[in-house]
Design a protein around this motif. Sequence first.
Motif, PDB file in Angstrom:
ATOM      1  N   HIS A  12       0.831  -1.204   0.000  1.00  0.00           N
ATOM      2  CA  HIS A  12       0.000   0.000   0.000  1.00  0.00           C
ATOM      3  C   HIS A  12       0.871   1.261   0.000  1.00  0.00           C
ATOM      4  O   HIS A  12       2.077   1.205  -0.239  1.00  0.00           O
ATOM      5  N   SER A  13       0.285   2.406   0.275  1.00  0.00           N
ATOM      6  CA  SER A  13       1.026   3.657   0.213  1.00  0.00           C
ATOM      7  C   SER A  13       0.343   4.709   1.063  1.00  0.00           C
ATOM      8  O   SER A  13      -0.675   4.446   1.716  1.00  0.00           O
TER       9      SER A  13
ATOM     10  N   THR B 246       4.973   6.542   2.785  1.00  0.00           N
ATOM     11  CA  THR B 246       4.978   5.445   1.815  1.00  0.00           C
ATOM     12  C   THR B 246       6.263   4.651   1.993  1.00  0.00           C
ATOM     13  O   THR B 246       7.363   5.178   1.783  1.00  0.00           O
ATOM     14  N   HIS B 247       6.127   3.381   2.374  1.00  0.00           N
ATOM     15  CA  HIS B 247       7.293   2.522   2.586  1.00  0.00           C
ATOM     16  C   HIS B 247       7.810   1.956   1.257  1.00  0.00           C
ATOM     17  O   HIS B 247       7.121   1.990   0.230  1.00  0.00           O
ATOM     18  N   LEU B 248       9.012   1.403   1.284  1.00  0.00           N
ATOM     19  CA  LEU B 248       9.667   0.926   0.075  1.00  0.00           C
ATOM     20  C   LEU B 248       8.962  -0.254  -0.592  1.00  0.00           C
ATOM     21  O   LEU B 248       9.154  -0.505  -1.786  1.00  0.00           O
ATOM     22  N   ASP B 249       8.148  -1.005   0.154  1.00  0.00           N
ATOM     23  CA  ASP B 249       7.438  -2.130  -0.442  1.00  0.00           C
ATOM     24  C   ASP B 249       6.193  -1.700  -1.208  1.00  0.00           C
ATOM     25  O   ASP B 249       5.514  -2.538  -1.810  1.00  0.00           O
ATOM     26  N   SER B 250       5.886  -0.410  -1.216  1.00  0.00           N
ATOM     27  CA  SER B 250       4.676   0.065  -1.892  1.00  0.00           C
ATOM     28  C   SER B 250       4.700  -0.258  -3.386  1.00  0.00           C
ATOM     29  O   SER B 250       5.719  -0.091  -4.058  1.00  0.00           O
ATOM     30  N   ARG B 251       3.553  -0.680  -3.888  1.00  0.00           N
ATOM     31  CA  ARG B 251       3.440  -0.938  -5.327  1.00  0.00           C
ATOM     32  C   ARG B 251       3.657   0.337  -6.138  1.00  0.00           C
ATOM     33  O   ARG B 251       4.017   0.267  -7.317  1.00  0.00           O
TER      34      ARG B 251
END
Length: 314
Positions: A61-62, A84-89
């Motif tokens: 997510h973001s 917004t974390h680094l795993d965000s799409r």
Amino acid sequence: MSDSHTMPVDNSAAKPPAMVVSARPVVLAAPGRGEELQVSVSAPATGSDLPVIVFSHGFGHSMNDYAPLANFWAAQGFVVLRPTHLDSRTLGLPADDPRTPRIWRFRIEDLTRVLDGLDVLEASVPGLGGRLDRSRIAVAGHSWGAQTASTLLGARVLDSVGVPGEDMSDPRIKAGVLLALTGLGDELTPFAVENFSFMRPSFDHMTAPALIVAGDHDQSALSTRGPDWFTDPYTYSPGSKSLLTLFGAEHSLGGINGYEAAATTDESPARVALIQRLTSAYLRSALNPGDLSWKAAATALEEDPAPLGQLQSK
């Protein structure tokens, strides 16, 4: 700021909702991260001495997600900060990115960076300057975001032989709301063991006050246990905790991740409204000694002839 706007929020609550102003993306420098940290800021248009909630999103997510919570909390008088974390799409990092094994650590650092950057974030919203109460800060998160948030409350990650890792708690955080937080790592699936080494928490030192929210139909593919896995953070942490168990709720808890979100498998506006009311009441009381909002909300749930969930406290 781009995407800066003012909007009314129409939600029933313990007090009339305030108008909300928001700005995104607000950019914080993040040396060593490889990407600047983008943050969404939502705040009531009026008021002073405003408490702060730093929110960590779930996997993929973001800062654009979890509007049902962020809008409601802001309308109830909180300043809500969503990085917004680094795993965000939205960032599209490939699985073989060298940062991937450390994303769980980058996530924690993101929350700390938000706290360190309050001056910049406060200045990003016209009229917000000087209105934050930095003595009243809470952390919240959903799923992986709840795991991220829990470390700032005192949870630690066990190493391969079961020794707790470093203390990453932050004294600026006074309370937390942990939504669908995963439990102990002793019964993970082989896939989780191989890919998510950080999913071996110890809650022994998670001493800060927190409300833990779990769905009694939340069956994770990462654990061989059932929905009770998500109650571990309550069971195995020290006192000053409450557990809200939601009847019929799956991992999205009725749809907290977004309005009409495709990821919601158990859509329930009533359940989301209950989470909105109870989390807001909990944080008001946790951050304001003597505030009776939480007691009143808990009593109302207990006396509801058709409750959507049940509460436990210790």
